[in-house]
Write an enzyme that holds these catalytic residues in place. Structure first.
Site, PDB file in Angstrom:
ATOM      1  N   ASN A  86      86.734  25.376 -16.954  1.00 48.71           N
ATOM      2  CA  ASN A  86      85.737  24.861 -17.902  1.00 48.71           C
ATOM      3  C   ASN A  86      86.219  23.528 -18.473  1.00 48.71           C
ATOM      4  OD1 ASN A  86      83.392  24.808 -19.443  1.00 48.71           O
ATOM      5  ND2 ASN A  86      84.325  25.881 -21.162  1.00 48.71           N
ATOM      6  N   LEU A  92      96.257  31.622 -15.474  1.00 44.86           N
ATOM      7  CA  LEU A  92      97.179  32.509 -16.198  1.00 44.86           C
ATOM      8  C   LEU A  92      97.250  33.899 -15.546  1.00 44.86           C
ATOM      9  CD1 LEU A  92      96.502  31.826 -19.997  1.00 44.86           C
ATOM     10  CD2 LEU A  92      98.569  31.274 -18.715  1.00 44.86           C
ATOM     11  N   SER A 110      88.482  33.276 -33.280  1.00 46.41           N
ATOM     12  CA  SER A 110      87.146  32.757 -33.617  1.00 46.41           C
ATOM     13  C   SER A 110      86.563  33.519 -34.796  1.00 46.41           C
ATOM     14  CB  SER A 110      86.219  32.936 -32.395  1.00 46.41           C
ATOM     15  OG  SER A 110      84.858  32.728 -32.766  1.00 46.41           O
ATOM     16  N   TYR A 156      82.525  38.666 -25.475  1.00 46.20           N
ATOM     17  CA  TYR A 156      83.393  37.508 -25.773  1.00 46.20           C
ATOM     18  C   TYR A 156      84.106  37.743 -27.111  1.00 46.20           C
ATOM     19  CZ  TYR A 156      84.674  33.271 -28.116  1.00 46.20           C
ATOM     20  OH  TYR A 156      85.360  32.352 -28.860  1.00 46.20           O
ATOM     21  N   LYS A 165      88.296  38.473 -28.270  1.00 44.72           N
ATOM     22  CA  LYS A 165      89.080  37.798 -29.322  1.00 44.72           C
ATOM     23  C   LYS A 165      89.653  38.849 -30.281  1.00 44.72           C
ATOM     24  CE  LYS A 165      88.477  33.474 -28.127  1.00 44.72           C
ATOM     25  NZ  LYS A 165      89.605  32.706 -27.610  1.00 44.72           N
ATOM     26  N   PRO A 168      68.720  36.272 -30.041  1.00 40.35           N
ATOM     27  CA  PRO A 168      69.330  37.601 -30.270  1.00 40.35           C
ATOM     28  C   PRO A 168      70.831  37.479 -30.570  1.00 40.35           C
ATOM     29  CG  PRO A 168      67.934  37.644 -28.316  1.00 40.35           C
ATOM     30  CD  PRO A 168      68.015  36.202 -28.752  1.00 40.35           C
TER      31      PRO A 168
HETATM   32  C1  WQD Z   1      74.742  27.269 -34.367  1.00 41.26           C
HETATM   33  C2  WQD Z   1      73.386  27.388 -35.047  1.00 41.26           C
HETATM   34  C3  WQD Z   1      71.844  28.807 -33.866  1.00 41.26           C
HETATM   35  C4  WQD Z   1      71.518  26.126 -30.382  1.00 41.26           C
HETATM   36  C5  WQD Z   1      78.968  30.072 -31.254  1.00 41.26           C
HETATM   37  C6  WQD Z   1      79.753  31.260 -30.821  1.00 41.26           C
HETATM   38  C7  WQD Z   1      81.056  31.312 -31.563  1.00 41.26           C
HETATM   39  C8  WQD Z   1      81.790  30.003 -31.394  1.00 41.26           C
HETATM   40  C9  WQD Z   1      80.937  28.828 -31.807  1.00 41.26           C
HETATM   41  C10 WQD Z   1      83.415  30.218 -29.654  1.00 41.26           C
HETATM   42  C11 WQD Z   1      72.845  28.818 -35.025  1.00 41.26           C
HETATM   43  C12 WQD Z   1      71.344  27.354 -33.897  1.00 41.26           C
HETATM   44  C13 WQD Z   1      71.878  26.688 -31.598  1.00 41.26           C
HETATM   45  C14 WQD Z   1      70.177  25.693 -30.179  1.00 41.26           C
HETATM   46  C15 WQD Z   1      69.638  26.399 -32.403  1.00 41.26           C
HETATM   47  N1  WQD Z   1      82.198  29.842 -30.050  1.00 41.26           N
HETATM   48  N2  WQD Z   1      70.964  26.819 -32.588  1.00 41.26           N
HETATM   49  N3  WQD Z   1      69.292  25.846 -31.207  1.00 41.26           N
HETATM   50  O1  WQD Z   1      76.235  30.697 -32.473  1.00 41.26           O
HETATM   51  O2  WQD Z   1      77.285  29.797 -34.618  1.00 41.26           O
HETATM   52  O3  WQD Z   1      78.700  30.172 -32.622  1.00 41.26           O
HETATM   53  O4  WQD Z   1      79.725  28.897 -31.017  1.00 41.26           O
HETATM   54  O5  WQD Z   1      84.287  30.666 -30.345  1.00 41.26           O
HETATM   55  O6  WQD Z   1      81.816  32.361 -31.031  1.00 41.26           O
HETATM   56  O7  WQD Z   1      79.030  32.423 -31.184  1.00 41.26           O
HETATM   57  O8  WQD Z   1      77.088  28.307 -32.616  1.00 41.26           O
HETATM   58  O9  WQD Z   1      76.133  26.147 -31.938  1.00 41.26           O
HETATM   59  O10 WQD Z   1      75.392  28.248 -30.709  1.00 41.26           O
HETATM   60  O11 WQD Z   1      74.632  27.856 -33.069  1.00 41.26           O
HETATM   61  O12 WQD Z   1      68.804  26.526 -33.331  1.00 41.26           O
HETATM   62  O13 WQD Z   1      69.782  25.193 -29.101  1.00 41.26           O
HETATM   63  O14 WQD Z   1      72.440  26.589 -34.356  1.00 41.26           O
HETATM   64  O15 WQD Z   1      70.773  29.723 -34.071  1.00 41.26           O
HETATM   65  O16 WQD Z   1      72.142  29.025 -36.243  1.00 41.26           O
HETATM   66  P1  WQD Z   1      77.229  29.812 -33.135  1.00 41.26           P
HETATM   67  P2  WQD Z   1      75.798  27.601 -31.989  1.00 41.26           P
END
Ligand code: WQD
Length: 331
Positions: free
Chosen positions: A34, A58, A123, A147, A151, A291
C-alpha cells in the site's frame, strides 16, 4: 538503529523523515502493498540522509530475522498492516492473518535478538462508539470491524507480552484522523483507487478528478448534523512517534496514548476549510449514512502531553493547505 515496518506508507514515511531529522539511524521494511518505491528517495531528498531498506513481507520470518542479524536494532516502530475498514469486512481472514501473524513473527524475532522496545501504530477505532467525548485512554474498548479488531488484538498481545516479560517497553499509539502532508509536497496521502477517507476524497474533488463529495449523513447529533472527527496533521502525528521512541528507550511497561488534537471538526467544517485552502469550490451532496460510522470522535490528549511531552501544533487550515499543496504537486 530503529526498524520502521511499513516505513514507505503515509504515516510511516512522514515518521521516517522526523526520525532522520532528529538524528536517528533507521532501517525500513516494506512490501509496497500500500505504498510506492519512489517514496524512499523522497525521504532521502527531504532529509538529505540515507537509510537501509529491505523490500520484504513481515510474514517472511527468514527475511525479518536477516534484518536483526545484519543490524543492531534498538527499537521498532510497527506501522505495517492492512488498514481499510470496508475491505476488512469483506476479507476478514486476510486481515487477521496479515496483521496478527506478521506482528507475532516480528515480536518473536525481536525477543530472539534481545530487542524489547516497540511503538505500535494503533487507532482510535479501538474505542468503538464512545459513550462520551473527549476520549481518554482508559475508556472501554470495543471494535465493530475486523480491521479495528486486529488493532485491539495486537494491543492485547503486546500487553500480555509485557506481563510475561517485564523487560519489554511498549507504547500503543491510538491515532485519530491523520491528514495533510509534509510541507515540501513530496510525500503525502495518495491512496490507490477511490479514497475511502474524507480528506483524500475532498482533495480529488478540489483538483477535479472526482465530481462531487458524498456527505454520509447530516442527521447526526452534532453542531451541523455531519460527522465530527479529530483531524490531526500527519507531521504532528509523526513527531508523536519520535517522542514515543524516546519514552520506550527510557522505561519499561506498556502504555496507550491518544495522538489527537483534542478538537473535533465536522465534515462540513472540513469542506469549508479545504475550499479556503485550495480556492476551489467543493461540490457535495448529502447521502445516506455510511454503515458503521459514529457521530463524534475526538481525543483528550492530556496523557500524551504529560507523559510524552507531545502536543499537536498544526491547525485545520494548515492541514488542508499542506494536503492541497501535495495534491497539486502529485496530480
Ligand atoms: C471521516 C468523516 C465520514 C468520506 C477511518 C477509519 C479509522 C482510521 C481513520 C485507520 C466521517 C465522513 C468520509 C466520504 C464522508 N483509519 N465521510 N464522505 O471513518 O473517521 O476513520 O479512517 O486507522 O480506523 O475508520 O475517517 O475519513 O473515512 O471519515 O462524509 O466520502 O467523514 O462519515 O464522518 P473515519 P473517514
Amino acid at each position: 538503529m530503529i526498524l520502521v515496518t511499513g516505513g514507505a506508507g503515509f504515516i510511516g514515511s512522514h515518521t521516517c523523515v522526523e526520525l532522520l531529522d532528529a538524528g536517528y539511524e533507521i532501517a525500513i521494511i516494506d512490501n509496497f502493498s500500500n505504498s510506492r518505491p519512489d517514496v524512499l528517495d523522497k525521504i532521502r531528498t527531504i532529509t538529505g540522509k540515507d537509510f537501509k531498506f529491505y523490500e520484504a513481507d513481515l510474514l517472511d520470518r527468514d527475511k525479518v530475522e536477516l534484518i536483526f542479524k545484519e543490524n543492531k536494532i534498538d527499537s521498532v516502530i510497527h506501522f505495517a498492516g492492512f488498514k481499510a475498514v470496508g475491505e476488512s469486512v469483506s476479507i476478514p481472514l486476510k486481515y487477521y492473518h496479515n496483521n496478527i501473524t506478521s506482528t507475532l513473527i516480528l515480536c518473536e524475532t525481536m525477543a530472539k535478538y534481545g530487542c524489547k522496545k516497540i511503538v505500535f501504530s494503533s487507532s482510535a477505532t479501538v474505542y468503538g462508539d464512545p459513550a462520551t467525548v473527549p476520549i481518554k485512554e482508559d475508556f472501554p474498548l470495543s471494535t465493530t470491524n475486523p480491521y479495528g479488531a486486529t488493532k485491539h488484538m495486537i494491543e492485547r498481545i503486546l500487553t500480555d507480552l509485557y506481563v510475561s516479560d517485564n523487560e519489554w517497553s511498549i507504547a500503543l499509539l491510538r491515532y485519530f484522523n491523520p491528514i495533510g502532508a509534509h510541507e515540501s509536497g513530496l510525500i503525502g496521502e495518495n491512496p490507490n483507487g477511490i479514497p475511502n477517507n474524507l480528506v483524500p476524497y475532498i482533495a480529488r474533488v478540489a483538483v477535479g478528478t472526482l465530481d462531487v463529495l458524498n456527505v454520509f449523513g447530516d442527521d447526526y447529533n452534532t453542531h451541523d448534523g455531519t460527522g465530527v472527527r479529530d483531524y490531526i496533521h500527519v507531521v504532528d502525528l509523526s513527531k508523536g512517534h519520535v517522542k514515543a521512541v524516546e519514552k520506550v528507550s527510557k522505561s519499561t511497561g506498556v502504555e496507550a496514548y491518544n495522538l489527537g488534537t483534542g478538537t473535533g471538526y465536522s465534515v462540513l467544517d472540513v469542506v469549508k476549510a479545504y475550499e479556503k485552502a485550495s480556492g476551489k469550490k467543493i461540490n457535495y451532496k448529502i447521502t445516506d449514512r455510511r454503515p458503521g460510522d459514529i457521530a463524534m470522535c475526538y481525543a483528550d490528549p492530556a496523557k500524551s502531553l504529560n507523559e510524552l511531552g507531545w502536543k499537536a501544533e498544526f491547525d485545520l487550515e494548515r492541514m488542508c493547505k499542506d494536503s492541497w499543496n501535495f495534491t497539486v504537486k502529485n496530480s
